[in-house]
Design a protein around this motif. Structure first.
Motif, mmCIF file in Angstrom:
data_model
loop_
_atom_site.group_PDB
_atom_site.id
_atom_site.type_symbol
_atom_site.label_atom_id
_atom_site.label_comp_id
_atom_site.label_asym_id
_atom_site.label_seq_id
_atom_site.Cartn_x
_atom_site.Cartn_y
_atom_site.Cartn_z
ATOM 1 N N GLN A 117 0.821 -1.205 0.000
ATOM 2 C CA GLN A 117 0.000 0.000 0.000
ATOM 3 C C GLN A 117 0.861 1.263 0.000
ATOM 4 O O GLN A 117 0.525 2.247 -0.657
ATOM 5 C CB GLN A 117 -0.926 -0.015 1.220
ATOM 6 C CG GLN A 117 -2.016 -1.085 1.140
ATOM 7 C CD GLN A 117 -2.854 -1.163 2.402
ATOM 8 O OE1 GLN A 117 -2.384 -0.881 3.502
ATOM 9 N NE2 GLN A 117 -4.118 -1.547 2.250
ATOM 10 N N ILE A 118 1.989 1.203 0.722
ATOM 11 C CA ILE A 118 2.917 2.338 0.709
ATOM 12 C C ILE A 118 3.503 2.521 -0.683
ATOM 13 O O ILE A 118 3.548 3.639 -1.220
ATOM 14 C CB ILE A 118 4.048 2.125 1.743
ATOM 15 C CG1 ILE A 118 3.494 2.178 3.161
ATOM 16 C CG2 ILE A 118 5.149 3.174 1.564
ATOM 17 C CD1 ILE A 118 4.501 1.758 4.221
ATOM 18 N N ASP A 119 3.928 1.425 -1.302
ATOM 19 C CA ASP A 119 4.524 1.493 -2.642
ATOM 20 C C ASP A 119 3.536 2.018 -3.670
ATOM 21 O O ASP A 119 3.923 2.686 -4.639
ATOM 22 C CB ASP A 119 5.013 0.103 -3.069
ATOM 23 C CG ASP A 119 6.206 -0.377 -2.253
ATOM 24 O OD1 ASP A 119 6.833 0.454 -1.574
ATOM 25 O OD2 ASP A 119 6.506 -1.590 -2.305
ATOM 26 N N ALA A 120 2.248 1.703 -3.473
ATOM 27 C CA ALA A 120 1.213 2.146 -4.408
ATOM 28 C C ALA A 120 0.756 3.577 -4.121
ATOM 29 O O ALA A 120 -0.065 4.118 -4.873
ATOM 30 C CB ALA A 120 0.021 1.202 -4.353
ATOM 31 N N GLY A 121 1.267 4.184 -3.049
ATOM 32 C CA GLY A 121 0.884 5.538 -2.702
ATOM 33 C C GLY A 121 -0.470 5.652 -2.037
ATOM 34 O O GLY A 121 -1.042 6.739 -1.941
ATOM 35 N N LEU A 122 -0.995 4.515 -1.546
ATOM 36 C CA LEU A 122 -2.322 4.527 -0.918
ATOM 37 C C LEU A 122 -2.266 5.028 0.514
ATOM 38 O O LEU A 122 -3.241 5.600 1.017
ATOM 39 C CB LEU A 122 -2.928 3.122 -0.958
ATOM 40 C CG LEU A 122 -3.139 2.526 -2.348
ATOM 41 C CD1 LEU A 122 -3.652 1.097 -2.247
ATOM 42 C CD2 LEU A 122 -4.120 3.395 -3.154
ATOM 43 N N ILE A 123 -1.160 4.786 1.197
ATOM 44 C CA ILE A 123 -0.970 5.268 2.564
ATOM 45 C C ILE A 123 0.465 5.740 2.719
ATOM 46 O O ILE A 123 1.336 5.403 1.911
ATOM 47 C CB ILE A 123 -1.273 4.180 3.624
ATOM 48 C CG1 ILE A 123 -0.315 2.980 3.458
ATOM 49 C CG2 ILE A 123 -2.712 3.721 3.559
ATOM 50 C CD1 ILE A 123 -0.429 1.948 4.561
ATOM 51 N N THR A 124 0.703 6.525 3.764
ATOM 52 C CA THR A 124 2.059 6.986 4.065
ATOM 53 C C THR A 124 2.704 6.036 5.077
ATOM 54 O O THR A 124 2.026 5.234 5.726
ATOM 55 C CB THR A 124 2.033 8.395 4.653
ATOM 56 O OG1 THR A 124 1.362 8.353 5.929
ATOM 57 C CG2 THR A 124 1.311 9.355 3.717
ATOM 58 N N ALA A 125 4.016 6.163 5.231
ATOM 59 C CA ALA A 125 4.717 5.354 6.229
ATOM 60 C C ALA A 125 4.205 5.657 7.630
ATOM 61 O O ALA A 125 4.111 4.772 8.483
ATOM 62 C CB ALA A 125 6.217 5.613 6.139
ATOM 63 N N ALA A 126 3.850 6.934 7.873
ATOM 64 C CA ALA A 126 3.326 7.322 9.189
ATOM 65 C C ALA A 126 1.980 6.653 9.444
ATOM 66 O O ALA A 126 1.703 6.200 10.565
ATOM 67 C CB ALA A 126 3.197 8.839 9.267
ATOM 68 N N GLN A 127 1.134 6.579 8.426
ATOM 69 C CA GLN A 127 -0.155 5.905 8.576
ATOM 70 C C GLN A 127 0.038 4.405 8.783
ATOM 71 O O GLN A 127 -0.687 3.779 9.564
ATOM 72 C CB GLN A 127 -1.021 6.162 7.338
ATOM 73 C CG GLN A 127 -1.518 7.593 7.217
ATOM 74 C CD GLN A 127 -2.198 7.855 5.886
ATOM 75 O OE1 GLN A 127 -1.792 7.311 4.857
ATOM 76 N NE2 GLN A 127 -3.238 8.683 5.898
ATOM 77 N N ALA A 128 1.023 3.843 8.105
ATOM 78 C CA ALA A 128 1.294 2.416 8.242
ATOM 79 C C ALA A 128 1.701 2.066 9.669
ATOM 80 O O ALA A 128 1.386 0.981 10.164
ATOM 81 C CB ALA A 128 2.383 1.995 7.265
ATOM 82 N N ALA A 129 2.396 2.983 10.330
ATOM 83 C CA ALA A 129 2.897 2.718 11.679
ATOM 84 C C ALA A 129 1.777 2.495 12.681
ATOM 85 O O ALA A 129 1.961 1.829 13.697
ATOM 86 C CB ALA A 129 3.797 3.863 12.135
#
Length: 261
Positions: A147-159
């Motif tokens: 999802q990060i690679d696809a630009g759907l979420i940011t690394a901060a959101q992933a955390a």
């Protein structure tokens, strides 16, 4: 180049059993870390099978091939050994109802003088400390990373996502699996950290970096990393493995030269 290894695995604060497994063969400079998954404690069966099988089979090949096997040969040996381990875990899972669905993540390294052949499957990671800068040198095989690679979420959101533990690739879940292998240049003083997500989910990258940068022995750093994960909740098993690259002796004895060491 010489290598010093130190590792520890800890159940954490929330789980009764430990489904992580770590193995090191210092003679062949082989390091393996696995984080198992599955019910009925099957995760620890899968991770234990992975580390035991790969340490035995790949360690045997490395001891016969010598430290000077080229990158292509080492890569191929890693792929074959991991494929064999995958089939063993997959077959065990399909022949025993208690082991159904079990699998494991994997990160393994073959350290060869100025080169590290690094392989991984899933979200167990490898970091490198060089000149006070810490870099994550593996990329998670996970839904969040996609999802990060696809630009759907940011690394901060992933955390802060609830989907942290959804891996897209694991050892033993299907009859075949792709091992991602990279070649890393190693410089004297480099410090490599392999870890399960029990560390990386509990301690952010900066927290990990601060501990790796501190003075002290590898054992001190390992102890601090595990303690930090537990201090932040210890919600999963925690495994850490450190490998420190140092200058080798320029003058070698006659026996060392004869043995190719």
């Amino acid at each position: 180049m010489n290598y010093e290894f130190c590792f520890r695995t800890d159940p954490g604060l929330a789980r009764e059993n430990n489904e992580d497994s770590v193995a090191v063969d210092e003679a062949t400079r082989l390091a393996i870390l696995a984080d198992g998954m599955g019910g009925y404690n099957a995760g620890e069966i899968a991770s234990g099978m992975a580390t035991t099988f790969i340490r035995s089979e790949l360690g045997r090949w490395l001891s016969q091939a010598g430290r000077h096997a080229n990158a292509r040969e080492v890569r191929r040996a890693m792929e074959i050994c991991v494929d064999n381990a995958n089939r063993s875990i997959f077959n065990a899972a399909n022949s025993n109802p208690h082991y159904s669905g079990m699998g494991t993540t994997l990160v393994l390294g073959v350290f060869q003088d100025g080169r590290l052949m690094l392989g991984h499957i899933g979200d167990s990671r490898c970091y490198r400390l060089r000149d006070a800068e810490v870099t994550q040198v593996t990329k998670d095989h996970s839904l969040l990373q996609e999802q990060i690679d696809a630009g759907l979420i940011t690394a901060a959101q992933a955390a802060t996502s609830a989907n942290k533990n959804l891996v897209t690739r694991a050892l033993g879940v299907e009859d075949t699996v792709l091992l991602e292998v990279t070649e890393q240049k190693v410089e004297p003083g480099d410090l490599f950290l392999m870890c399960s997500d029990g560390l990386s989910d509990m301690v952010n990258d900066e927290g990990i970096a601060n501990i790796l940068r501190q003075e002290g022995s590898l054992e001190d750093k390992v102890t601090q990393l595990v303690a930090a994960a537990n201090a932040n909740g210890g919600r999963d098993n925690i495994s850490v493995l450190l490998a420190l690259a140092g200058e080798g002796s320029r003058k070698r004895g006659l026996m060392s030269r004869l043995l190719g060491k």
